[in-house]
Design an enzyme around this catalytic site. Structure first.
Site, short mmCIF file in Angstrom:
data_model
loop_
_atom_site.label_atom_id
_atom_site.label_comp_id
_atom_site.label_asym_id
_atom_site.label_seq_id
_atom_site.Cartn_x
_atom_site.Cartn_y
_atom_site.Cartn_z
N HIS A 124 7.29 3.70 9.88
CA HIS A 124 6.71 3.32 11.06
C HIS A 124 7.79 2.97 12.04
O HIS A 124 8.68 2.25 11.72
CB HIS A 124 5.68 2.02 10.65
CG HIS A 124 4.68 1.86 11.62
ND1 HIS A 124 4.22 2.49 12.74
CD2 HIS A 124 3.61 0.50 11.98
CE1 HIS A 124 3.20 2.24 13.40
NE2 HIS A 124 2.98 1.15 13.04
N VAL B 176 1.00 -1.34 0.09
CA VAL B 176 0.14 -0.06 -0.16
C VAL B 176 0.83 1.34 0.20
O VAL B 176 0.81 2.11 -0.84
CB VAL B 176 -0.88 0.10 1.30
CG1 VAL B 176 -1.65 1.31 1.03
CG2 VAL B 176 -1.89 -1.17 1.28
N GLN B 177 1.69 1.37 0.92
CA GLN B 177 2.75 2.48 1.14
C GLN B 177 3.78 2.50 -0.13
O GLN B 177 4.21 3.58 -0.62
CB GLN B 177 3.40 2.83 2.15
CG GLN B 177 2.55 3.21 3.37
CD GLN B 177 2.31 4.58 3.14
OE1 GLN B 177 2.96 5.48 2.60
NE2 GLN B 177 1.06 4.84 3.68
N ALA C 53 5.46 -7.20 9.86
CA ALA C 53 5.75 -8.61 10.02
C ALA C 53 6.78 -9.10 8.92
O ALA C 53 7.77 -9.67 9.27
CB ALA C 53 4.46 -9.54 10.02
N GLY C 54 6.37 -8.76 7.64
CA GLY C 54 7.40 -8.99 6.49
C GLY C 54 8.96 -8.62 6.72
O GLY C 54 9.95 -9.16 6.49
N GLU D 54 -25.07 9.52 6.83
CA GLU D 54 -25.21 10.85 7.42
C GLU D 54 -23.71 11.52 8.04
O GLU D 54 -23.25 12.51 7.42
CB GLU D 54 -26.10 11.11 8.19
CG GLU D 54 -26.37 12.41 8.56
CD GLU D 54 -27.63 12.93 9.32
OE1 GLU D 54 -28.58 12.10 9.41
OE2 GLU D 54 -27.68 13.81 10.20
N SER E 127 -29.58 21.20 14.05
CA SER E 127 -30.61 21.67 14.84
C SER E 127 -30.07 21.97 16.19
O SER E 127 -29.39 21.49 16.66
CB SER E 127 -31.96 20.95 14.63
OG SER E 127 -31.47 19.94 15.44
N1 NAI Z 1 -0.88 0.79 4.50
C1 NAI Z 1 -0.60 2.20 4.98
O1 NAI Z 1 -1.14 2.88 4.23
C2 NAI Z 1 0.26 2.60 5.79
C3 NAI Z 1 1.77 1.71 6.23
N2 NAI Z 1 2.41 2.30 6.95
C4 NAI Z 1 3.84 1.57 7.37
O2 NAI Z 1 4.29 1.50 5.98
C5 NAI Z 1 4.87 0.03 5.99
C6 NAI Z 1 4.58 -0.82 4.74
O3 NAI Z 1 3.13 -0.98 4.94
P1 NAI Z 1 2.01 -1.44 4.11
O4 NAI Z 1 2.11 -0.65 2.59
O5 NAI Z 1 0.86 -1.51 4.55
O6 NAI Z 1 2.55 -2.97 3.81
P2 NAI Z 1 1.71 -4.29 2.98
O7 NAI Z 1 1.09 -5.25 4.27
O8 NAI Z 1 0.92 -3.76 1.71
O9 NAI Z 1 2.99 -5.00 2.57
C7 NAI Z 1 3.96 -4.35 1.52
C8 NAI Z 1 4.60 -5.56 0.91
O10 NAI Z 1 5.27 -6.64 1.85
C9 NAI Z 1 5.33 -7.67 0.85
N3 NAI Z 1 5.63 -8.92 2.02
C10 NAI Z 1 4.90 -9.07 3.11
N4 NAI Z 1 5.70 -10.20 3.95
C11 NAI Z 1 6.80 -10.46 3.17
C12 NAI Z 1 7.81 -11.32 3.15
N5 NAI Z 1 7.83 -12.28 4.40
N6 NAI Z 1 8.72 -11.48 2.21
C13 NAI Z 1 8.78 -10.66 1.29
N7 NAI Z 1 7.86 -9.78 1.13
C14 NAI Z 1 6.72 -9.53 1.87
C15 NAI Z 1 4.00 -7.98 0.46
O11 NAI Z 1 3.96 -8.88 -0.37
C16 NAI Z 1 3.82 -6.40 -0.24
O12 NAI Z 1 4.00 -6.27 -1.32
C17 NAI Z 1 4.66 -0.66 7.31
O13 NAI Z 1 5.47 -0.44 8.29
C18 NAI Z 1 3.43 0.10 7.69
O14 NAI Z 1 3.00 0.16 9.26
C19 NAI Z 1 2.36 3.46 7.44
C20 NAI Z 1 1.42 4.50 7.12
C21 NAI Z 1 0.36 3.76 6.58
MG MG Z 2 -0.50 1.75 11.08
#
Ligand code: NAI
Ligand code: MG
Ligand code: X2X
Ligand code: MG
Length: 348
Positions: A124, A40-41, A101-102, A248, A270
């Site tokens: 993060h 996502v990020q 976790a990844g 709403e 209101s």
């Molecule tokens: N989702 C969001 O919009 C936000 C996320 N963050 C932080 O940004 C960072 C990234 O978060 P997201 O984008 O949500 O991550 P996500 O949960 O979408 O995962 C990102 C990527 O990690 C890969 N991945 C997961 N486990 C893996 C593994 N064992 N080996 C290889 N690749 C692996 C997935 O395939 C995915 O492409 C985190 O630290 C999160 O806390 C911060 C602000 C908002």
């Molecule tokens: Mg968060």
């Protein structure tokens, strides 16, 4: 850096006026930024950096769905898209945007490429703050920095394309090169932030975990469900219960809060509604305060982090999460929501 007064408290804020995009580009002109992870990020930040003119590459597991998504977004295998290790090797700045976790599983492959003078960037405070649980301990001779957009990567990208910007917090955990501050600020501007609020890794993760479990996501679903179920149990129809609980709020009232604050939203309702809301809000505060206190204690004790590590490291975590999301989507309240959304006049 500007000092800005927030309700009587002064805080450090970096603005786009004092650190414009040109200065950010100049600061990072000799750097290669590798965005590791395309969930996502990853897409939001890497596409904004690319459009802003930075040298940026993406690292992602080949053969994964995210790899295909990166190709569809114009990243070219062998040129701007690599497997994780190769991207980390080529980078001078590693943006570590795998799931929290990844990040634990992949850490050895990243650490290997953290040669002196590189920068390790997080969105993060999780990995560093809970290092006893994550094992993420960077070498002393790299910068360790953070830009945490205060919103979804999807919004970061959308708002960038609209010429707006999402605000982020920033932090420096380790300044090995003497350039950590200018690097982090330049990256914050590069990924499309508007203003940058100062924090540290621990405060960022404690507040973020509290917020998403609390009012932003967890508490709001809980309070919606409690009100919806009460209305239904008293004979109200699904559409009436949904409209008075969710529709709403999102369509009419929250935009007013966003624009000009809660009292202004109240002022546009209101006198009957105002009287009731002013009488009842403290009762809701007092009822939920103990739950928020428990939540913060669990976050600070590391128990929430541990839960997330344990459950999101399982091979079937994605299926399990999708199953829980499906249950939510198929609940009467959100099924009603799907129909109500279709009936918004602008959708016809
Ligand atoms: N989702 C969001 O919009 C936000 C996320 N963050 C932080 O940004 C960072 C990234 O978060 P997201 O984008 O949500 O991550 P996500 O949960 O979408 O995962 C990102 C990527 O990690 C890969 N991945 C997961 N486990 C893996 C593994 N064992 N080996 C290889 N690749 C692996 C997935 O395939 C995915 O492409 C985190 O630290 C999160 O806390 C911060 C602000 C908002
Ligand atoms: Mg968060
Ligand atoms: C979007 C965001 O900032 C969250 C809710 O904290 C997250 O996705 O982790
Ligand atoms: Mg957040």
């Amino acid at each position: 850096m500007a000092k800005i007064n927030f309700g009587g408290v002064e805080e450090n804020v970096v603005t786009r006026e004092e650190f414009p995009l040109e200065k950010a580009l100049e600061t990072l002109k000799d750097e290669t930024i590798a965005v590791i992870g395309y969930g996502v990020q990853g897409p939001g930040q890497s596409l904004n950096l690319r459009d802003n003119g930075f040298r940026v590459i993406v690292g992602q597991r080949e053969g994964s769905a995210s790899w295909d998504k990166a190709v569809a977004d114009g990243w070219v295998p062998g040129q701007t898209l690599f497997d994780i290790e190769e991207a980390a090797e080529r980078a001078t700045i590693i943006q570590y945007l795998l799931s929290d976790a990844g990040q634990i599983a992949v850490w050895p492959s990243i650490k290997k490429h953290l040669t002196p003078g590189k920068a390790l960037y997080f969105s993060h405070g999780f990995g560093i703050t809970y290092k006893e649980r994550t094992g993420i301990v960077p070498p002393a001779d790299v910068d360790v920095i953070l830009i945490a957009p205060k919103g979804s990567g999807t919004s970061l990208r959308r708002m960038f394309l609209q010429g707006r910007g999402l605000n982020s917090s920033y932090a420096v955990f380790q300044d090995a090169t003497g350039r950590a501050f200018e690097r982090v600020v330049a990256l914050g501007i590069g990924v499309g932030s508007g203003y940058l609020f100062e924090t540290d890794f621990k405060r960022e993760v404690y507040s973020d975990l509290t917020g998403e479990r609390g009012t932003l996501m967890g508490a709001i679903q809980g309070i919606f469900a409690a009100q919806y179920d009460t209305l239904r149990a008293n004979g109200h129809t699904p559409s009436e219960a949904f409209n008075e609980t969710v529709e709403e709020l999102t369509q009419s009232l929250m935009p007013l809060v966003s624009e000009n604050g809660m009292d202004w939203m109240y002022a546009n309702c209101s006198t009957t509604a105002q009287r009731g809301a002013l009488d009842w809000w403290k009762k809701f505060r007092d009822a939920t305060k103990p739950v928020f206190e428990e939540l913060y204690r669990e976050v600070a004790a590391g128990n929430e982090a541990q839960r997330s590590i344990d459950l999101n490291s399982k091979p079937d975590y994605r299926e399990k999460l999708n199953e829980e999301l499906r249950e939510m989507r198929e609940s009467e309240m959100w099924q009603t929501g799907a129909v109500v959304r279709k009936l918004r006049p602008e959708n016809n």
